[in-house]
Design a protein around this motif. Structure first.
Motif, PDB file in Angstrom:
ATOM      1  N   ALA A 117       0.842  -1.206   0.000  1.00  0.00           N
ATOM      2  CA  ALA A 117       0.000   0.000   0.000  1.00  0.00           C
ATOM      3  C   ALA A 117       0.869   1.246   0.000  1.00  0.00           C
ATOM      4  O   ALA A 117       2.007   1.220   0.468  1.00  0.00           O
ATOM      5  CB  ALA A 117      -0.924   0.002   1.214  1.00  0.00           C
ATOM      6  N   ILE A 118       0.301   2.326  -0.522  1.00  0.00           N
ATOM      7  CA  ILE A 118       0.948   3.635  -0.535  1.00  0.00           C
ATOM      8  C   ILE A 118       0.034   4.608   0.182  1.00  0.00           C
ATOM      9  O   ILE A 118      -1.158   4.693  -0.119  1.00  0.00           O
ATOM     10  CB  ILE A 118       1.207   4.113  -1.978  1.00  0.00           C
ATOM     11  N   TYR A 119       0.598   5.327   1.143  1.00  0.00           N
ATOM     12  CA  TYR A 119      -0.187   6.263   1.936  1.00  0.00           C
ATOM     13  C   TYR A 119      -0.327   7.593   1.215  1.00  0.00           C
ATOM     14  O   TYR A 119       0.643   8.165   0.739  1.00  0.00           O
ATOM     15  CB  TYR A 119       0.461   6.491   3.302  1.00  0.00           C
ATOM     16  N   ASP A 120      -1.554   8.078   1.183  1.00  0.00           N
ATOM     17  CA  ASP A 120      -1.837   9.396   0.618  1.00  0.00           C
ATOM     18  C   ASP A 120      -2.899  10.034   1.493  1.00  0.00           C
ATOM     19  O   ASP A 120      -4.081   9.991   1.177  1.00  0.00           O
ATOM     20  CB  ASP A 120      -2.311   9.274  -0.827  1.00  0.00           C
ATOM     21  N   GLY A 121      -2.480  10.559   2.613  1.00  0.00           N
ATOM     22  CA  GLY A 121      -3.440  11.132   3.546  1.00  0.00           C
ATOM     23  C   GLY A 121      -2.792  12.193   4.396  1.00  0.00           C
ATOM     24  O   GLY A 121      -1.668  12.621   4.131  1.00  0.00           O
ATOM     25  N   PRO A 122      -3.497  12.627   5.436  1.00  0.00           N
ATOM     26  CA  PRO A 122      -2.973  13.692   6.295  1.00  0.00           C
ATOM     27  C   PRO A 122      -1.700  13.264   7.012  1.00  0.00           C
ATOM     28  O   PRO A 122      -1.506  12.094   7.315  1.00  0.00           O
ATOM     29  CB  PRO A 122      -4.091  13.949   7.291  1.00  0.00           C
ATOM     30  N   ARG A 123      -0.845  14.219   7.274  1.00  0.00           N
ATOM     31  CA  ARG A 123       0.430  13.975   7.952  1.00  0.00           C
ATOM     32  C   ARG A 123       0.233  14.082   9.466  1.00  0.00           C
ATOM     33  O   ARG A 123       0.817  14.922  10.131  1.00  0.00           O
ATOM     34  CB  ARG A 123       1.486  14.977   7.490  1.00  0.00           C
ATOM     35  N   GLN A 124      -0.633  13.202   9.984  1.00  0.00           N
ATOM     36  CA  GLN A 124      -0.913  13.158  11.418  1.00  0.00           C
ATOM     37  C   GLN A 124      -0.717  11.734  11.902  1.00  0.00           C
ATOM     38  O   GLN A 124      -1.117  10.779  11.227  1.00  0.00           O
ATOM     39  CB  GLN A 124      -2.343  13.607  11.696  1.00  0.00           C
ATOM     40  N   SER A 125      -0.138  11.607  13.078  1.00  0.00           N
ATOM     41  CA  SER A 125       0.141  10.271  13.628  1.00  0.00           C
ATOM     42  C   SER A 125      -1.091   9.395  13.683  1.00  0.00           C
ATOM     43  O   SER A 125      -1.046   8.219  13.310  1.00  0.00           O
ATOM     44  CB  SER A 125       0.737  10.386  15.033  1.00  0.00           C
ATOM     45  N   SER A 126      -2.205   9.945  14.152  1.00  0.00           N
ATOM     46  CA  SER A 126      -3.415   9.134  14.300  1.00  0.00           C
ATOM     47  C   SER A 126      -3.914   8.632  12.951  1.00  0.00           C
ATOM     48  O   SER A 126      -4.337   7.481  12.823  1.00  0.00           O
ATOM     49  CB  SER A 126      -4.507   9.923  15.013  1.00  0.00           C
ATOM     50  N   TRP A 131      -4.315   4.066   9.243  1.00  0.00           N
ATOM     51  CA  TRP A 131      -4.075   3.506   7.906  1.00  0.00           C
ATOM     52  C   TRP A 131      -3.254   2.220   8.006  1.00  0.00           C
ATOM     53  O   TRP A 131      -3.585   1.216   7.374  1.00  0.00           O
ATOM     54  CB  TRP A 131      -3.360   4.555   7.048  1.00  0.00           C
ATOM     55  N   ILE A 132      -2.201   2.245   8.832  1.00  0.00           N
ATOM     56  CA  ILE A 132      -1.363   1.053   9.005  1.00  0.00           C
ATOM     57  C   ILE A 132      -2.187  -0.084   9.610  1.00  0.00           C
ATOM     58  O   ILE A 132      -2.134  -1.221   9.138  1.00  0.00           O
ATOM     59  CB  ILE A 132      -0.139   1.359   9.889  1.00  0.00           C
ATOM     60  N   ALA A 133      -2.959   0.223  10.640  1.00  0.00           N
ATOM     61  CA  ALA A 133      -3.759  -0.806  11.310  1.00  0.00           C
ATOM     62  C   ALA A 133      -4.774  -1.430  10.353  1.00  0.00           C
ATOM     63  O   ALA A 133      -4.955  -2.656  10.342  1.00  0.00           O
ATOM     64  CB  ALA A 133      -4.469  -0.208  12.522  1.00  0.00           C
ATOM     65  N   GLN A 134      -5.414  -0.609   9.525  1.00  0.00           N
ATOM     66  CA  GLN A 134      -6.381  -1.134   8.550  1.00  0.00           C
ATOM     67  C   GLN A 134      -5.695  -2.056   7.555  1.00  0.00           C
ATOM     68  O   GLN A 134      -6.214  -3.124   7.235  1.00  0.00           O
ATOM     69  CB  GLN A 134      -7.070   0.002   7.805  1.00  0.00           C
ATOM     70  N   ARG A 135      -4.547  -1.651   7.063  1.00  0.00           N
ATOM     71  CA  ARG A 135      -3.829  -2.479   6.087  1.00  0.00           C
ATOM     72  C   ARG A 135      -3.282  -3.741   6.743  1.00  0.00           C
ATOM     73  O   ARG A 135      -3.315  -4.809   6.156  1.00  0.00           O
ATOM     74  CB  ARG A 135      -2.677  -1.707   5.433  1.00  0.00           C
ATOM     75  N   ALA A 136      -2.770  -3.614   7.952  1.00  0.00           N
ATOM     76  CA  ALA A 136      -2.161  -4.752   8.641  1.00  0.00           C
ATOM     77  C   ALA A 136      -3.182  -5.837   8.953  1.00  0.00           C
ATOM     78  O   ALA A 136      -2.857  -7.022   8.921  1.00  0.00           O
ATOM     79  CB  ALA A 136      -1.478  -4.285   9.929  1.00  0.00           C
ATOM     80  N   ARG A 137      -4.428  -5.438   9.252  1.00  0.00           N
ATOM     81  CA  ARG A 137      -5.467  -6.447   9.537  1.00  0.00           C
ATOM     82  C   ARG A 137      -5.644  -7.394   8.352  1.00  0.00           C
ATOM     83  O   ARG A 137      -5.790  -8.584   8.519  1.00  0.00           O
ATOM     84  CB  ARG A 137      -6.789  -5.776   9.860  1.00  0.00           C
ATOM     85  N   GLY A 138      -5.607  -6.867   7.173  1.00  0.00           N
ATOM     86  CA  GLY A 138      -5.796  -7.692   5.988  1.00  0.00           C
ATOM     87  C   GLY A 138      -4.542  -8.426   5.547  1.00  0.00           C
ATOM     88  O   GLY A 138      -4.593  -9.243   4.652  1.00  0.00           O
ATOM     89  N   LEU A 139      -3.402  -8.131   6.194  1.00  0.00           N
ATOM     90  CA  LEU A 139      -2.132  -8.710   5.747  1.00  0.00           C
ATOM     91  C   LEU A 139      -1.569  -9.750   6.721  1.00  0.00           C
ATOM     92  O   LEU A 139      -0.520 -10.299   6.482  1.00  0.00           O
ATOM     93  CB  LEU A 139      -1.070  -7.606   5.581  1.00  0.00           C
ATOM     94  N   ARG A 140      -2.249  -9.995   7.811  1.00  0.00           N
ATOM     95  CA  ARG A 140      -1.707 -10.918   8.809  1.00  0.00           C
ATOM     96  C   ARG A 140      -1.522 -12.310   8.208  1.00  0.00           C
ATOM     97  O   ARG A 140      -2.314 -12.794   7.431  1.00  0.00           O
ATOM     98  CB  ARG A 140      -2.654 -11.012  10.007  1.00  0.00           C
TER      99      ARG A 140
END
Length: 143
Positions: A117-126, A131-140
Motif C-alpha cells: 500500500a501507498i499512503y496518501d493522507g494527512p500527515r498526522q500520527s493518528s 491507515w497502518i492498522a487497517q492495512r495490517a489487519r488484511g495482511l496478517r
C-alpha cells in the motif's frame, strides 16, 4: 596535436555551502526521527524482505518541509512499536528509482518484502496509525 583534457571541476564556495546546508538538514531530520531506522540502497532489501511483519518506509529528502512533518507524525508510530524505516532518496537513488519515487514524502507499506500500500493522507500520527492498522489487519499471516 592532441587537445588538452578538460580541467577538473573544483567545488565552488557556493557548492561547499550548499553541501554543508544539506548536511545540517540531514542531521536535523535524523534528530527529529530517532525511532525510525535509516536504510539505504545496500540494506533496504535485507531490512524490508527480511521482516515477516508489516514494515512502513518513508521515502524522503532532507530539504523537504513536508517530509519533516510526515517524519514527525511517524515518530510516535515507530516509538509505539511499529517497524518504521526512513530512506533518504538523494542518497539511496537506486531504491528510490526502483519504487518510482518522484515526489516527497512518500510512505509505503510492505509485508514480506512486497509493496502492499501507498499512503496518501494527512500527515498526522493518528491518521497514519489508523491507515497502518487497517492495512495490517488484511495482511496478517495465518497462524
Amino acid at each position: 596535436m592532441e587537445p588538452n583534457p578538460p580541467a577538473p571541476i573544483e567545488p565552488t564556495p557556493t557548492h561547499a555551502a550548499s553541501q554543508a546546508r544539506l548536511q545540517r538538514q540531514r542531521d536535523a531530520f535524523d534528530a527529529l526521527t530517532p525511532s525510525l531506522v535509516a536504510v539505504g540502497d545496500d540494506d533496504f532489501d535485507d531490512q524490508v524482505a527480511g521482516d515477516p511483519g508489516v514494515v512502513v518506509v518513508q521515502f524522503f529528502a532532507a530539504w523537504c518541509g513536508p517530509c519533516h512533518k510526515a517524519a514527525a507524525a511517524l515518530e510516535p508510530v515507530a516509538a509505539a512499536g511499529r517497524r518504521v524505516l526512513k530512506l533518504d532518496c538523494e542518497q539511496a537513488t537506486a531504491t528510490a528509482a526502483r519504487f518510482c519515487i518522484g515526489s516527497y514524502p512518500k510512505i509505503l507499506l510492505f509485508q514480506r518484502g512486497r509493496l502492499k500500500a501507498i499512503y496518501d493522507g494527512p500527515r498526522q500520527s493518528s491518521a497514519i496509525e489508523s491507515w497502518i492498522a487497517q492495512r495490517a489487519r488484511g495482511l496478517r499471516s495465518p497462524t
